[in-house]
Design an enzyme around this catalytic site. Structure first.
Site, mmCIF file in Angstrom:
data_model
loop_
_atom_site.group_PDB
_atom_site.id
_atom_site.type_symbol
_atom_site.label_atom_id
_atom_site.label_comp_id
_atom_site.label_asym_id
_atom_site.label_seq_id
_atom_site.Cartn_x
_atom_site.Cartn_y
_atom_site.Cartn_z
ATOM 1 C CE LYS A 183 -1.546 2.937 2.487
ATOM 2 N NZ LYS A 183 -1.461 4.189 1.700
ATOM 3 C CB SER A 236 4.546 10.053 10.727
ATOM 4 O OG SER A 236 3.298 9.396 10.822
ATOM 5 C CB CYS A 291 13.465 9.428 7.314
ATOM 6 S SG CYS A 291 14.535 8.215 6.571
ATOM 7 C CD GLU A 391 10.263 13.595 10.847
ATOM 8 O OE1 GLU A 391 9.155 13.076 11.104
ATOM 9 O OE2 GLU A 391 11.145 13.006 10.201
HETATM 10 P P1 NAD Z 1 2.647 9.048 7.195
HETATM 11 O O1 NAD Z 1 2.877 8.354 8.480
HETATM 12 O O2 NAD Z 1 1.685 10.169 7.149
HETATM 13 O O3 NAD Z 1 2.160 8.000 6.081
HETATM 14 C C1 NAD Z 1 2.785 6.743 5.938
HETATM 15 C C2 NAD Z 1 1.744 5.732 5.476
HETATM 16 O O4 NAD Z 1 0.741 5.593 6.484
HETATM 17 C C3 NAD Z 1 1.053 6.138 4.186
HETATM 18 O O5 NAD Z 1 0.944 5.000 3.348
HETATM 19 C C4 NAD Z 1 -0.311 6.630 4.661
HETATM 20 O O6 NAD Z 1 -1.340 6.363 3.735
HETATM 21 C C5 NAD Z 1 -0.554 5.846 5.927
HETATM 22 N N1 NAD Z 1 -1.352 6.611 6.914
HETATM 23 C C6 NAD Z 1 -1.414 7.963 7.041
HETATM 24 N N2 NAD Z 1 -2.234 8.291 8.075
HETATM 25 C C7 NAD Z 1 -2.678 7.143 8.606
HETATM 26 C C8 NAD Z 1 -3.520 6.816 9.702
HETATM 27 N N3 NAD Z 1 -4.091 7.761 10.447
HETATM 28 N N4 NAD Z 1 -3.750 5.522 9.986
HETATM 29 C C9 NAD Z 1 -3.181 4.541 9.255
HETATM 30 N N5 NAD Z 1 -2.371 4.797 8.189
HETATM 31 C C10 NAD Z 1 -2.102 6.064 7.873
HETATM 32 O O7 NAD Z 1 4.108 9.507 6.673
HETATM 33 P P2 NAD Z 1 4.454 10.427 5.435
HETATM 34 O O8 NAD Z 1 4.068 11.824 5.745
HETATM 35 O O9 NAD Z 1 3.976 9.802 4.181
HETATM 36 O O10 NAD Z 1 6.057 10.305 5.450
HETATM 37 C C11 NAD Z 1 6.895 11.137 6.201
HETATM 38 C C12 NAD Z 1 7.314 10.477 7.494
HETATM 39 O O11 NAD Z 1 7.961 9.235 7.218
HETATM 40 C C13 NAD Z 1 8.341 11.297 8.270
HETATM 41 O O12 NAD Z 1 8.031 11.231 9.634
HETATM 42 C C14 NAD Z 1 9.655 10.587 7.989
HETATM 43 O O13 NAD Z 1 10.659 10.745 8.966
HETATM 44 C C15 NAD Z 1 9.195 9.167 7.929
HETATM 45 N N6 NAD Z 1 10.145 8.321 7.215
HETATM 46 C C16 NAD Z 1 10.905 7.471 7.948
HETATM 47 C C17 NAD Z 1 11.852 6.684 7.314
HETATM 48 C C18 NAD Z 1 12.714 5.743 8.092
HETATM 49 O O14 NAD Z 1 13.326 4.880 7.501
HETATM 50 N N7 NAD Z 1 12.779 5.876 9.406
HETATM 51 C C19 NAD Z 1 11.996 6.766 5.924
HETATM 52 C C20 NAD Z 1 11.177 7.648 5.202
HETATM 53 C C21 NAD Z 1 10.241 8.420 5.867
#
Ligand code: NAD
Length: 506
Positions: A183, A236, A291, A391
């Protein structure tokens, strides 16, 4: 039908991949995929129905029956072909990625390339998924291990690396004999879909890779579904913690790579020019939406006098659409990301940090509607400030001061996140002290963004990670397989059986 409805119908739709077919969703819930530099609607992405989600899992479950027994060489050859197809289509993939995500074309190629490295690694699966054997653990008894696939695995990915992060997941899961339901982020699913199409072209059999789209409901269904055995999440901390708790509760293996606040320590003996260039690149590249971006710089002792030169370097970076040549900093992914980052800058000013460089409202001719924020630097930042605690995920660098290396290390170790960190110095002794004492999963020594190559695993720690095994590399072979230990003895036909043995010995 109105003219407006007609225009909307002309916008392409993102398909689902279920059972080897690209299918149009029957859902009524759609979201626009928007070019963040222009606000042009590129496509509409469906939020899959429960029936479609279940069909994807069912097709993966069915495909697992044969895929788990597919010979190692057959699996490896598919990934050999796949890496070739990704190389051949690199420019097209990067162009799709830039259009929907915003980063520069060069950075988009980097995004695809870091994923391609994992595909190359998956092609070596014959050497990666080996068990162990101990001969004669008792008289005539041998013990060996099998690393067997789990079944249907699922991946949930973020917007910021829409090529690399899906490629962290499904190639290794599938190469180890599992089937997969992915997904992707609903914000930029198009490049991920193109990668899925190329995977089919490379020979991934029907049902082995499935792609569904959606938001929270789709994610919750993945967490709860009894036929899904393992979940990999990147995103996140808020959502990752929810996914970890919910999917673990349902008995699954879960690994969640989450948010970050990565600090760099700059010692005054560092190579100044190199350090400032690295710092500016790692803080503002990809508009800070990495990230592993360096979002906090701790200037130690005399290095504090380098701030004006750092600001000068940041000011010289070119803010523009990712497709324009010479661009250093592209737009933020969405209008809401733009609002959030702008709001946090406002908050930083309100809480008393000094705004050394204000990147708000940059002039970007031809892209007046883009979500642009230019490089922004705050100095005098303290741990209590919101810009330090949250962040920001934008091109905003918080600069702090320390009198000694140990004071800087203490500050980093007190931060809840543990994704990445870096030190800049010419002193081997200082670097070694830092490497020993710092409590962060990925450490760079004169390397600003120390993301490990795929023979290692990504190893964020503490608040940036839940679950004990990382994605790709050696650790993920453990994550995507169940170790079965076999202890065996074979009787010689002429061997005379002894008395019944009721002790625990073999
Ligand atoms: P996000 O958490 O908003 O979304 C990630 C996934 O979760 C998406 O597929 C989204 O559809 C889903 N999602 C969003 N809200 C949700 C909810 N309420 N319930 C269930 N699923 C939900 O993250 P983003 O904004 O797409 O990405 C940025 C974040 O990802 C930053 O915090 C960054 O640091 C982190 N990140 C971490 C790494 C790592 O390896 N640690 C790598 C890349 C990004």
């Amino acid at each position: 039908m109105t003219a407006q409805a007609n225009t909307r119908n002309a916008i392409p739709t993102v398909k689902l991949l279920i059972g080897g077919e690209l299918v149009e969703s029957t859902t009524r819930e759609w979201r626009d995929v928007v070019n963040p530099a222009t606000q042009e609607v590129l496509a509409r992405v469906p939020f899959a129905t429960v029936e479609e989600m279940n069909a994807a899992v069912a097709s993966a479950k069915e495909a697992f029956k044969t895929w788990r027994k597919t010979p190692i060489g057959t699996r490896a050859r598919i990934f050999l072909k796949y890496q070739q197809l990704i190389r051949e289509n690199m420019k097209e993939l990067a162009a799709i990625l830039t259009a929907e995500q915003g980063k520069t074309l060069a950075d988009a190629e980097g995004d695809v390339f870091r994923g391609l490295e994992v595909v190359e690694h998956a092609a070596g699966i014959g050497n990666l998924q080996l068990g162990e054997l101990a001969n004669n653990v008792a008289g005539g008894v041998d013990t060996y291990t099998l690393l067997q696939p789990l079944g249907v695995c699922a991946g949930i990915t973020p917007f910021n690396f829409p090529a690399m992060i899906p490629l962290w997941m499904f190639p290794m899961a599938i190469a180890t004999g599992n089937t997969f339901v992915l997904k992707p982020s609903e914000q930029d699913p198009m490049v991920t879909m193109r990668l899925a199409e190329l995977a089919l072209e490379a020979g991934i059999p029907a049902g082995v890779l499935n792609v569904v789209h959606g938001g929270a409901e789709a994610v919750n269904l993945i967490c709860d579904h009894p036929d899904i055995k393992a979940v990999s999440f990147v995103g996140s901390t808020r959502v990752g913690t929810h996914v970890y708790n919910r999917a673990s509760q349902a008995g699954k293996r879960v690994q969640c790579m989450m948010g970050a606040k990565n600090h760099a320590i700059i010692l005054p003996d560092a190579n100044k020019e190199q350090t400032l260039n690295n710092l500016a690149g790692a803080a503002f590249g990809a508009a800070g939406q990495r990230c592993m971006a360096l979002s906090v710089a701790i200037l130690v002792g005399e290095a504090q006098s380098w701030l004006p030169e750092l600001a000068e370097k940041a000011r010289s970076l070119k803010v523009n659409a990712g497709v324009e040549p010479g661009t250093d900093v592209g737009p933020l992914v969405s209008c809401s990301a733009f609002e959030r980052v702008s709001g946090l800058i406002e908050r930083g000013v309100g809480e008393g940090a000094e705004l050394v460089l204000d990147g708000r409202n940059p002039e970007v001719p031809g892209y007046a509607k883009g979500n642009f924020v230019g490089p922004t630097i705050f100095s005098g930042v303290t741990p209590e400030m919101t810009i330090y605690k949250e962040e920001i995920f934008g091109p905003v660098l918080c600069v702090m001061a320390a009198d000694s290396l140990d004071e800087a290390i203490e500050l980093i170790n007190a931060n809840p996140n543990g994704n990445g960190t870096a030190i800049f110095t010419r002193s081997g002794a200082a670097a070694r002290h830092f490497q020993e004492e710092i409590d962060v999963g990925q450490v760079g020594i004169n390397v600003p963004i120390p993301v490990p190559v795929p023979m290692f695993s990504f190893t964020g720690s503490r608040g940036s990670k839940l679950g004990d095994l990382g994605p790709y590399g050696k650790q993920v072979v453990q994550f995507y397989t169940q170790t079965k230990t076999v202890t065996e003895r074979w009787f010689d036909e002429n061997e005379v059986g002894g008395p019944v043995n009721t002790t625990i010995n073999l």
